[in-house]
Design an enzyme around this catalytic site. Sequence first.
Site, short mmCIF file in Angstrom:
data_model
loop_
_atom_site.label_atom_id
_atom_site.label_comp_id
_atom_site.label_asym_id
_atom_site.label_seq_id
_atom_site.Cartn_x
_atom_site.Cartn_y
_atom_site.Cartn_z
N HIS A 77 44.37 38.81 37.22
CA HIS A 77 43.61 37.57 37.42
C HIS A 77 43.30 36.93 36.07
O HIS A 77 43.06 37.63 35.09
CB HIS A 77 42.31 37.89 38.17
CG HIS A 77 41.48 36.70 38.51
ND1 HIS A 77 41.97 35.62 39.23
CD2 HIS A 77 40.18 36.40 38.22
CE1 HIS A 77 41.00 34.73 39.39
NE2 HIS A 77 39.91 35.17 38.78
N ASP A 94 35.54 30.97 36.56
CA ASP A 94 36.38 31.83 37.39
C ASP A 94 36.67 31.13 38.70
O ASP A 94 35.75 30.81 39.46
CB ASP A 94 35.67 33.16 37.63
CG ASP A 94 36.54 34.18 38.35
OD1 ASP A 94 37.54 33.78 38.99
OD2 ASP A 94 36.21 35.37 38.29
N CYS A 142 45.28 31.16 39.83
CA CYS A 142 44.24 31.36 38.83
C CYS A 142 44.66 30.89 37.43
O CYS A 142 43.84 30.34 36.69
CB CYS A 142 43.79 32.81 38.78
SG CYS A 142 45.11 34.01 38.48
#
Length: 187
Positions: A77, A94, A142
């Site tokens: 990630h 995030d 991401c």
Amino acid sequence: MILSRADASKENKGKGVVKSAEGARKKPLDAHYFSTFFWTKLKEAGYEKGRLGKWTKKFDIFSKDVVLIPINHNNAHWTGAAINFRRKRIESYDSMGMERGHLLRKYLDAEHRDKKKKPFDFTGWEDYTLEETPQQENGYDCGVFTCQFLESLSRGEESFAFTQADMPYLRRRMIWEIGHAKLRDDL
């Protein structure tokens, strides 16, 4: 490309807004962008063993408006962080909304002790997470979100004007920017 744009912006000081056919965007900040290896070095080896003082021997991070850090979490990630000197904040972004602790306070203190020979003064500093951070709706965007977070922050944006629905366009735009080695200033 963010570093190149920040350097060019210093040479061409303007009014603080870049005009485009689509509207206006904020003028780029005096930003530094660490490579994707910075966070891994900091996390795994620390400031001294990771020899991170050498990463900033040609410039003073404390003179920057913002320092941008892409973070890879175990090759699974991507997130972004920023040391925002203008706002006195350690920022975390995030696209999956997870709370992430940072080593950036320790890094700032170690860097300040190394370069300025005294502890960093954290008076007035806060850890910051934007509540309305855009969220991904899949397991693979991401990286695009992180690139867009950091690019927006490099212009001093306080919020983000993109969502999951914008990802196909943003992927194509990033391909164009990489191919032309230039960030676009239009929306």
